[in-house]
Design a protein around this motif. Sequence first.
Motif, PDB file in Angstrom:
ATOM      1  N   GLY A 285       0.826  -1.202   0.000  1.00 42.59           N
ATOM      2  CA  GLY A 285       0.000   0.000   0.000  1.00 42.59           C
ATOM      3  C   GLY A 285       0.858   1.249   0.000  1.00 42.59           C
ATOM      4  N   GLU A 286       0.194   2.381   0.119  1.00 43.11           N
ATOM      5  CA  GLU A 286       0.878   3.673   0.096  1.00 43.11           C
ATOM      6  C   GLU A 286       0.537   4.448   1.356  1.00 43.11           C
ATOM      7  OE1 GLU A 286       1.003   7.672  -2.687  1.00 43.11           O
ATOM      8  OE2 GLU A 286       0.081   5.850  -3.458  1.00 43.11           O
ATOM      9  N   ILE A 287       1.538   5.095   1.948  1.00 48.24           N
ATOM     10  CA  ILE A 287       1.325   5.901   3.148  1.00 48.24           C
ATOM     11  C   ILE A 287       0.525   7.151   2.756  1.00 48.24           C
ATOM     12  CG2 ILE A 287       2.442   7.232   4.974  1.00 48.24           C
ATOM     13  CD1 ILE A 287       2.968   4.305   5.347  1.00 48.24           C
ATOM     14  N   ILE A 288      -0.625   7.332   3.425  1.00 47.12           N
ATOM     15  CA  ILE A 288      -1.502   8.478   3.157  1.00 47.12           C
ATOM     16  C   ILE A 288      -1.303   9.570   4.198  1.00 47.12           C
ATOM     17  CG2 ILE A 288      -3.896   9.219   3.028  1.00 47.12           C
ATOM     18  CD1 ILE A 288      -4.588   6.471   2.005  1.00 47.12           C
ATOM     19  N   GLY A 289      -1.119   9.156   5.447  1.00 47.95           N
ATOM     20  CA  GLY A 289      -0.961  10.124   6.527  1.00 47.95           C
ATOM     21  C   GLY A 289      -0.522   9.439   7.795  1.00 47.95           C
ATOM     22  N   LYS A 290      -0.516  10.203   8.877  1.00 44.82           N
ATOM     23  CA  LYS A 290      -0.103   9.683  10.173  1.00 44.82           C
ATOM     24  C   LYS A 290      -1.127  10.064  11.229  1.00 44.82           C
ATOM     25  CE  LYS A 290       3.665   9.393  13.306  1.00 44.82           C
ATOM     26  NZ  LYS A 290       4.952   8.996  13.537  1.00 44.82           N
ATOM     27  N   THR A 291      -1.461   9.120  12.107  1.00 41.40           N
ATOM     28  CA  THR A 291      -2.364   9.395  13.223  1.00 41.40           C
ATOM     29  C   THR A 291      -1.708   8.888  14.493  1.00 41.40           C
ATOM     30  OG1 THR A 291      -3.509   7.311  12.879  1.00 41.40           O
ATOM     31  CG2 THR A 291      -4.468   9.236  11.859  1.00 41.40           C
ATOM     32  N   GLY A 292      -1.155   9.787  15.286  1.00 35.00           N
ATOM     33  CA  GLY A 292      -0.456   9.386  16.503  1.00 35.00           C
ATOM     34  C   GLY A 292       0.806   8.625  16.146  1.00 35.00           C
ATOM     35  N   LYS A 293       0.950   7.391  16.699  1.00 32.61           N
ATOM     36  CA  LYS A 293       2.122   6.566  16.392  1.00 32.61           C
ATOM     37  C   LYS A 293       1.898   5.719  15.148  1.00 32.61           C
ATOM     38  CE  LYS A 293       3.457   6.112  21.224  1.00 32.61           C
ATOM     39  NZ  LYS A 293       3.599   5.185  22.347  1.00 32.61           N
ATOM     40  N   ALA A 294       0.665   5.620  14.689  1.00 30.90           N
ATOM     41  CA  ALA A 294       0.327   4.751  13.562  1.00 30.90           C
ATOM     42  C   ALA A 294       0.284   5.532  12.251  1.00 30.90           C
ATOM     43  CB  ALA A 294      -1.016   4.079  13.812  1.00 30.90           C
ATOM     44  N   TYR A 295       0.239   4.775  11.156  1.00 27.31           N
ATOM     45  CA  TYR A 295       0.180   5.361   9.823  1.00 27.31           C
ATOM     46  C   TYR A 295      -1.110   4.960   9.130  1.00 27.31           C
ATOM     47  CZ  TYR A 295       5.083   6.575  10.252  1.00 27.31           C
ATOM     48  OH  TYR A 295       6.266   7.125  10.660  1.00 27.31           O
ATOM     49  N   LEU A 296      -1.618   5.859   8.299  1.00 27.47           N
ATOM     50  CA  LEU A 296      -2.756   5.548   7.435  1.00 27.47           C
ATOM     51  C   LEU A 296      -2.193   4.986   6.137  1.00 27.47           C
ATOM     52  CD1 LEU A 296      -5.159   8.582   7.745  1.00 27.47           C
ATOM     53  CD2 LEU A 296      -5.708   6.236   8.230  1.00 27.47           C
ATOM     54  N   VAL A 297      -2.572   3.754   5.815  1.00 28.23           N
ATOM     55  CA  VAL A 297      -2.069   3.102   4.609  1.00 28.23           C
ATOM     56  C   VAL A 297      -3.251   2.882   3.670  1.00 28.23           C
ATOM     57  CG1 VAL A 297      -0.881   1.087   3.695  1.00 28.23           C
ATOM     58  CG2 VAL A 297      -0.284   1.956   5.951  1.00 28.23           C
ATOM     59  N   GLY A 298      -3.137   3.398   2.470  1.00 26.06           N
ATOM     60  CA  GLY A 298      -4.181   3.223   1.462  1.00 26.06           C
ATOM     61  C   GLY A 298      -3.875   2.014   0.601  1.00 26.06           C
ATOM     62  N   ILE A 299      -4.848   1.107   0.478  1.00 27.68           N
ATOM     63  CA  ILE A 299      -4.666  -0.083  -0.355  1.00 27.68           C
ATOM     64  C   ILE A 299      -5.846  -0.209  -1.309  1.00 27.68           C
ATOM     65  CG2 ILE A 299      -3.331  -1.341   1.376  1.00 27.68           C
ATOM     66  CD1 ILE A 299      -5.937  -3.041   1.779  1.00 27.68           C
ATOM     67  N   LYS A 300      -5.675  -1.025  -2.309  1.00 31.88           N
ATOM     68  CA  LYS A 300      -6.737  -1.315  -3.264  1.00 31.88           C
ATOM     69  C   LYS A 300      -7.176  -2.752  -2.996  1.00 31.88           C
ATOM     70  CE  LYS A 300      -8.589   0.259  -7.202  1.00 31.88           C
ATOM     71  NZ  LYS A 300      -9.491   1.355  -7.283  1.00 31.88           N
ATOM     72  N   ASP A 301      -8.425  -2.949  -2.587  1.00 33.63           N
ATOM     73  CA  ASP A 301      -8.968  -4.272  -2.300  1.00 33.63           C
ATOM     74  C   ASP A 301     -10.039  -4.567  -3.343  1.00 33.63           C
ATOM     75  OD1 ASP A 301      -9.334  -6.655  -0.996  1.00 33.63           O
ATOM     76  OD2 ASP A 301     -10.660  -5.840   0.548  1.00 33.63           O
ATOM     77  N   GLY A 302      -9.614  -5.217  -4.434  1.00 36.87           N
ATOM     78  CA  GLY A 302     -10.536  -5.429  -5.541  1.00 36.87           C
ATOM     79  C   GLY A 302     -10.768  -4.103  -6.236  1.00 36.87           C
ATOM     80  N   ASN A 303     -12.015  -3.631  -6.273  1.00 33.45           N
ATOM     81  CA  ASN A 303     -12.334  -2.340  -6.876  1.00 33.45           C
ATOM     82  C   ASN A 303     -12.455  -1.222  -5.850  1.00 33.45           C
ATOM     83  OD1 ASN A 303     -12.411  -3.395  -9.446  1.00 33.45           O
ATOM     84  ND2 ASN A 303     -14.567  -3.952  -9.298  1.00 33.45           N
ATOM     85  N   LYS A 304     -12.327  -1.569  -4.551  1.00 34.12           N
ATOM     86  CA  LYS A 304     -12.491  -0.582  -3.495  1.00 34.12           C
ATOM     87  C   LYS A 304     -11.144  -0.068  -3.002  1.00 34.12           C
ATOM     88  CE  LYS A 304     -16.789  -1.712  -1.191  1.00 34.12           C
ATOM     89  NZ  LYS A 304     -17.373  -2.195   0.053  1.00 34.12           N
ATOM     90  N   SER A 305     -11.108   1.188  -2.639  1.00 33.33           N
ATOM     91  CA  SER A 305      -9.950   1.759  -1.966  1.00 33.33           C
ATOM     92  C   SER A 305     -10.232   1.720  -0.468  1.00 33.33           C
ATOM     93  CB  SER A 305      -9.726   3.199  -2.409  1.00 33.33           C
ATOM     94  OG  SER A 305      -9.403   3.236  -3.763  1.00 33.33           O
ATOM     95  N   LYS A 306      -9.259   1.240   0.300  1.00 34.91           N
ATOM     96  CA  LYS A 306      -9.431   1.146   1.746  1.00 34.91           C
ATOM     97  C   LYS A 306      -8.282   1.843   2.443  1.00 34.91           C
ATOM     98  CE  LYS A 306     -12.140  -3.034   1.784  1.00 34.91           C
ATOM     99  NZ  LYS A 306     -12.321  -4.368   2.324  1.00 34.91           N
ATOM    100  N   GLU A 307      -8.568   2.371   3.638  1.00 37.49           N
ATOM    101  CA  GLU A 307      -7.561   2.997   4.474  1.00 37.49           C
ATOM    102  C   GLU A 307      -7.412   2.168   5.738  1.00 37.49           C
ATOM    103  OE1 GLU A 307      -8.497   7.042   5.308  1.00 37.49           O
ATOM    104  OE2 GLU A 307      -8.362   7.660   3.215  1.00 37.49           O
ATOM    105  N   LEU A 308      -6.201   1.736   6.021  1.00 37.57           N
ATOM    106  CA  LEU A 308      -5.921   0.939   7.204  1.00 37.57           C
ATOM    107  C   LEU A 308      -5.060   1.757   8.157  1.00 37.57           C
ATOM    108  CD1 LEU A 308      -4.879  -2.357   5.402  1.00 37.57           C
ATOM    109  CD2 LEU A 308      -7.130  -1.769   6.252  1.00 37.57           C
TER     110      LEU A 308
END
Length: 96
Positions: free
Chosen positions: A62-85
Amino acid sequence: MRKSKGFKSRSRYKLKKSIRPKRANPISRKIQVFEVGQKVHIIIDSSIHRGQPHPRFHGVTGEIIGKTGKAYLVGIKDGNKSKELIIRPEHLQLQE
């Protein structure tokens, strides 16, 4: 008491490591820093439960989208959907 049937109890065998590392939780994995836009691999460290994504995302890039506290927001493509983890850096590796 009967055996748990939760999703974490069903996926433990998938996250086993074949060779045990010298140190279970190296500090360098916890303090690694990523920049927005970098590509990362999601590799779950089963010895650290905090900030751990669902096992279905193990091995996904995935790709780093942002940061929240100690964790990172990671954007991935799950099939046809975009998800943020939301994932802690212990479970991320920089793509080379």
